[in-house]
Structures are given as C-alpha cells and as structure tokens.
Design a protein around this motif. Structure first.
Motif, PDB file in Angstrom:
ATOM      1  N   GLU A 179       0.830  -1.207   0.000  1.00  0.00           N
ATOM      2  CA  GLU A 179       0.000   0.000   0.000  1.00  0.00           C
ATOM      3  C   GLU A 179       0.867   1.261   0.000  1.00  0.00           C
ATOM      4  N   LEU A 210      -1.028  -5.019  -7.458  1.00  0.00           N
ATOM      5  CA  LEU A 210      -2.340  -4.927  -6.808  1.00  0.00           C
ATOM      6  C   LEU A 210      -2.940  -6.316  -6.593  1.00  0.00           C
ATOM      7  N   ALA A 211      -2.817  -7.185  -7.590  1.00  0.00           N
ATOM      8  CA  ALA A 211      -3.350  -8.540  -7.465  1.00  0.00           C
ATOM      9  C   ALA A 211      -2.668  -9.286  -6.319  1.00  0.00           C
ATOM     10  N   TYR A 218      -4.027  -7.923  -3.056  1.00  0.00           N
ATOM     11  CA  TYR A 218      -5.378  -8.438  -2.779  1.00  0.00           C
ATOM     12  C   TYR A 218      -5.318  -9.883  -2.290  1.00  0.00           C
ATOM     13  N   ASN A 219      -4.455 -10.689  -2.911  1.00  0.00           N
ATOM     14  CA  ASN A 219      -4.301 -12.074  -2.490  1.00  0.00           C
ATOM     15  C   ASN A 219      -3.766 -12.154  -1.061  1.00  0.00           C
ATOM     16  N   ARG A 222      -4.117  -9.880   1.269  1.00  0.00           N
ATOM     17  CA  ARG A 222      -5.209  -9.465   2.157  1.00  0.00           C
ATOM     18  C   ARG A 222      -6.186 -10.604   2.393  1.00  0.00           C
ATOM     19  N   ASP A 223      -6.483 -11.375   1.338  1.00  0.00           N
ATOM     20  CA  ASP A 223      -7.404 -12.506   1.462  1.00  0.00           C
ATOM     21  C   ASP A 223      -6.830 -13.565   2.401  1.00  0.00           C
TER      22      ASP A 223
END
Length: 136
Positions: free
Chosen positions: A45, A77-78, A81-82, A84-85
């Motif tokens: 981030e 970004l991908a 996101y992964n 974060r998941d």
C-alpha cells in the motif's frame, strides 16, 4: 486454548484428538503468517501510494513503457489483494479457535480433519465439500 478444550475439537475417525501443543503450534504458525501478511500489505500500500502521488511518474514514457508499468502495477495490486485474502482467512481461523469451532466444516458441519488443518490451517471446508465446491 486449554487441553480439555483442544481435545474437544472435531477430528475424523481414526485421528487422535487435538493436543494443546498441536493446536498451539498451528496457532503460532497462523500468527506468524498474519504478521508477515500485515507487513506485506502495508509495504504494498505504501509503494502504491507513493507511485500514485508522484506527479512525474510515467511522464515521457512511450506506449510500451506505459503498458509495462500498468501491467506491473496491476500485478502488484493482485498480489496485495491475495495477501489481504490470506490475512483475512488466517485471522478467521484464529477466531474459530477462540470460539471452539475450529475444525468444523462450514458447509456440512462435520470434522474437517486434523491432517488437513495441519497442512492448511485456514481450511474451512472438509475435503468432500471442498471437492464439491471446486466442481461447480
């Protein structure tokens, strides 16, 4: 979690009950993964925010350079996101431990299986339900 509480967690037939040491080891592993994931998300981030606030980022780039930078940004970004998941799933696993529902399949309410949870501690579905989900 106390030894008596750990031994109450569901296991598949033929598996030994959970011991406090085993559950503590799984929890410690999850907590370490959470710490790493939080750091990675924060770094991603920060890097993204830095790129977005740079007024000269991409100035003078030819179309190929702009495309490559866009692709790299989308890739970053991908990955964020992964991460974060995975972070969310790890935190959910610890919550399930605290609630005494760790090891219960969220679909059929049967035991997930101790061996599966030791290999993949974020699992929320037993093997049968996971296979059914993947076939859809």
């Amino acid at each position: 979690m106390k030894a008596t509480e750990a031994s109450r967690l569901p296991v598949l037939p033929g598996e030994d009950p959970w011991t406090t040491e085993e559950l503590t080891g799984v929890r410690r592993r999850l907590e370490e993964e959470i710490a790493v994931a939080r750091r990675e998300v924060r770094e991603a981030e920060d890097a993204l925010a830095e790129r977005l606030t740079d007024p000269v980022e991409g100035a003078g780039d030819d179309p190929a350079d702009a495309g490559a930078k866009t692709f790299q940004r989308e890739h970053d970004l991908a990955l964020a996101y992964n991460t974060r998941d995975l972070l969310s799933k790890s935190e959910r696993a610890i919550e399930r431990m605290d609630a005494g529902t760790y090891g219960v399949c969220e679909s059929c309410s049967l035991a997930i299986g101790k061996a599966r949870l030791e290999a993949f501690p974020r699992a929320t579905l037993c093997v049968t339900c996971k296979q059914r989900e993947e076939r859809r």
